[in-house]
Design a protein around this motif. Structure first.
Motif, PDB file in Angstrom:
ATOM      1  N   ASN A  40       0.822  -1.293   0.054  1.00  0.00           N
ATOM      2  CA  ASN A  40       0.073  -0.037  -0.066  1.00  0.00           C
ATOM      3  C   ASN A  40       0.853   1.137   0.016  1.00  0.00           C
ATOM      4  OD1 ASN A  40      -2.944  -0.694   0.683  1.00  0.00           O
ATOM      5  ND2 ASN A  40      -1.869  -2.146   1.793  1.00  0.00           N
ATOM      6  N   VAL A  41       0.879   2.014  -1.020  1.00  0.00           N
ATOM      7  CA  VAL A  41       1.765   3.246  -1.116  1.00  0.00           C
ATOM      8  C   VAL A  41       1.038   4.111  -2.185  1.00  0.00           C
ATOM      9  CG1 VAL A  41       3.177   2.082  -2.815  1.00  0.00           C
ATOM     10  CG2 VAL A  41       4.102   3.909  -1.416  1.00  0.00           C
ATOM     11  N   ASP A  42       1.265   5.263  -1.670  1.00  0.00           N
ATOM     12  CA  ASP A  42       0.911   6.531  -3.078  1.00  0.00           C
ATOM     13  C   ASP A  42       2.034   7.061  -3.461  1.00  0.00           C
ATOM     14  OD1 ASP A  42      -1.919   6.242  -2.616  1.00  0.00           O
ATOM     15  OD2 ASP A  42      -1.948   7.404  -0.754  1.00  0.00           O
ATOM     16  N   PHE A  43       1.950   7.624  -4.502  1.00  0.00           N
ATOM     17  CA  PHE A  43       3.131   8.167  -5.295  1.00  0.00           C
ATOM     18  C   PHE A  43       2.774   9.862  -5.637  1.00  0.00           C
ATOM     19  CE2 PHE A  43       3.737   3.823  -5.937  1.00  0.00           C
ATOM     20  CZ  PHE A  43       5.171   3.672  -5.691  1.00  0.00           C
ATOM     21  N   PRO A  44       3.152  10.770  -4.927  1.00  0.00           N
ATOM     22  CA  PRO A  44       2.933  11.996  -4.844  1.00  0.00           C
ATOM     23  C   PRO A  44       3.271  12.520  -6.581  1.00  0.00           C
ATOM     24  CG  PRO A  44       4.198  11.857  -3.219  1.00  0.00           C
ATOM     25  CD  PRO A  44       4.339  10.571  -4.073  1.00  0.00           C
ATOM     26  N   ARG A  45       2.186  13.386  -7.156  1.00  0.00           N
ATOM     27  CA  ARG A  45       2.508  13.823  -8.380  1.00  0.00           C
ATOM     28  C   ARG A  45       3.495  15.027  -8.360  1.00  0.00           C
ATOM     29  NH1 ARG A  45      -1.480  13.735 -11.584  1.00  0.00           N
ATOM     30  NH2 ARG A  45      -3.156  13.485  -9.750  1.00  0.00           N
ATOM     31  N   GLY A  46       4.274  14.936  -9.331  1.00  0.00           N
ATOM     32  CA  GLY A  46       5.318  15.969  -9.715  1.00  0.00           C
ATOM     33  C   GLY A  46       6.548  15.501  -9.042  1.00  0.00           C
ATOM     34  N   GLN A  47       6.518  14.538  -8.160  1.00  0.00           N
ATOM     35  CA  GLN A  47       7.791  14.205  -7.504  1.00  0.00           C
ATOM     36  C   GLN A  47       8.448  12.872  -7.951  1.00  0.00           C
ATOM     37  OE1 GLN A  47       7.239  14.078  -3.271  1.00  0.00           O
ATOM     38  NE2 GLN A  47       6.056  15.978  -3.113  1.00  0.00           N
ATOM     39  N   LEU A  48       9.634  12.417  -7.604  1.00  0.00           N
ATOM     40  CA  LEU A  48      10.589  11.327  -7.822  1.00  0.00           C
ATOM     41  C   LEU A  48      10.390  10.487  -6.558  1.00  0.00           C
ATOM     42  CD1 LEU A  48      13.408  10.624 -10.065  1.00  0.00           C
ATOM     43  CD2 LEU A  48      13.288   9.590  -7.882  1.00  0.00           C
ATOM     44  N   THR A  49       9.935   9.290  -6.886  1.00  0.00           N
ATOM     45  CA  THR A  49       9.830   8.224  -5.777  1.00  0.00           C
ATOM     46  C   THR A  49      10.463   7.270  -6.020  1.00  0.00           C
ATOM     47  OG1 THR A  49       7.679   9.012  -4.971  1.00  0.00           O
ATOM     48  CG2 THR A  49       8.557   6.975  -4.162  1.00  0.00           C
ATOM     49  N   SER A  50      11.664   6.790  -5.259  1.00  0.00           N
ATOM     50  CA  SER A  50      12.469   5.418  -5.596  1.00  0.00           C
ATOM     51  C   SER A  50      12.159   4.302  -4.789  1.00  0.00           C
ATOM     52  CB  SER A  50      14.212   6.088  -5.474  1.00  0.00           C
ATOM     53  OG  SER A  50      14.641   6.789  -6.166  1.00  0.00           O
ATOM     54  N   LEU A  51      12.230   3.204  -5.577  1.00  0.00           N
ATOM     55  CA  LEU A  51      11.994   1.952  -5.028  1.00  0.00           C
ATOM     56  C   LEU A  51      13.306   1.307  -4.747  1.00  0.00           C
ATOM     57  CD1 LEU A  51       9.165   0.628  -7.355  1.00  0.00           C
ATOM     58  CD2 LEU A  51       8.730   1.680  -5.199  1.00  0.00           C
ATOM     59  N   LEU A  52      13.658   1.134  -3.653  1.00  0.00           N
ATOM     60  CA  LEU A  52      14.882   0.509  -2.928  1.00  0.00           C
ATOM     61  C   LEU A  52      14.848  -0.547  -2.190  1.00  0.00           C
ATOM     62  CD1 LEU A  52      17.848   1.341  -3.004  1.00  0.00           C
ATOM     63  CD2 LEU A  52      17.338   2.920  -0.821  1.00  0.00           C
ATOM     64  N   GLY A  53      15.648  -1.351  -2.221  1.00  0.00           N
ATOM     65  CA  GLY A  53      15.658  -2.663  -1.142  1.00  0.00           C
ATOM     66  C   GLY A  53      16.437  -3.730  -1.742  1.00  0.00           C
TER      67      GLY A  53
END
Length: 267
Positions: A40-53
């Motif tokens: 469950n996760v939201d991705f904000p508009r206009g931003q960069l979100t990284s998936l890390l692991g």
């Protein structure tokens, strides 16, 4: 650039303008391997979100589910509040292996997505030339992929994704196949693109340093089955000298804090 180190692992800000929502997503492959569980996760508009692991935690699987290239086994993905049932024009994918057409020159590769959308040749080539210039490849329009370096091929892939004017750009380790110097330049260029394009970027990386450098948010996944372990908002203001970020105590301490967190999964 603020030095409030205690903000590193503070509760993330609520997402008030959400481009992508992942709701209770799980993925089980045919061989009974659970790749993702209850994401469950939201991705904000206009931003960069990284998936890390850690390797095998499901980062690329999650990215492909958001892209509509893989169906989830459970849950759903919403883009602008509409369920994802497959690939769509509001999303563009930048592949790790470039995925260029070997028989097409740079101009035709960048214009390919526009051609698939029925854009007239003159218009699509004008748009393609604009993005070719933006990624620093003006003058290479007639070159073929085999005539380009790995870094140049990746720029072509990025230009192609930008050219279709999708709202969400999905990037699967886009800089992993280039040397360190080129990778750093790409990271700096990416920050410029984010500021200019105002699009939503979802970015898979194995590199803690890269994630902290380019990200507004970092979604940290646990080992398989991948679950949300933490959401981190680096307390870094980007702007001015890009090299200054890498020397700043906030950047260095955030990298170390994430490493200490990830290291517990390796013990």
């Amino acid at each position: 650039m603020t030095a409030t180190a205690h903000h590193f692992f503070a509760d993330p800000s609520p997402v008030t303008d959400c481009a992508v929502s992942v709701l209770n997503v799980g993925k089980i492959y045919a061989e009974a391997v659970t790749a993702l569980e209850n994401i469950n996760v939201d991705f904000p508009r206009g931003q960069l979100t990284s998936l890390l692991g850690p390797s095998g935690c499901g980062k690329t699987t999650l990215l492909k589910i958001i892209a509509g290239l893989l169906p989830p086994s459970s849950g759903e993905v919403l883009v602008d509040d509409r369920p994802v049932a497959g690939p769509g024009p509001e999303r563009a994918f930048v592949f790790q292996d470039f995925a260029l057409l070997p028989w097409a020159n740079v101009l035709r590769n960048v214009a390919f997505g526009l051609k698939m959308r029925g854009i007239a040749r003159g218009e699509r080539e004008e748009i393609a030339r604009s993005y070719i210039a933006q990624v620093g490849l003006a003058g290479f329009e007639a070159r073929y992929p085999h005539e380009l370096s790995g870094g140049m091929r990746q720029r072509v892939g990025l230009a192609r994704a930008l050219a279709v004017n999708a709202d969400v750009l999905l990037m699967d380790e886009p800089f992993s196949a280039v040397d360190e110097q080129t990778r750093r330049k790409f990271q700096e260029d990416l920050l410029t693109l984010i500021a200019r394009e105002k699009k939503t970027f979802i970015f898979v990386t194995h590199s803690i340093e890269e994630a902290v450098y380019v990200s507004d948010r970092i979604v940290l996944l646990s080992p398989r089955p991948g679950r949300i372990a933490q959401i981190i908002e680096p307390a870094i203001e980007r702007g001015g000298d890009p090299d200054a970020i890498r020397r700043h105590p906030v950047y260095l301490d955030t990298v170390d804090a994430i490493w200490q967190s990830l290291k517990t999964y390796l013990e």
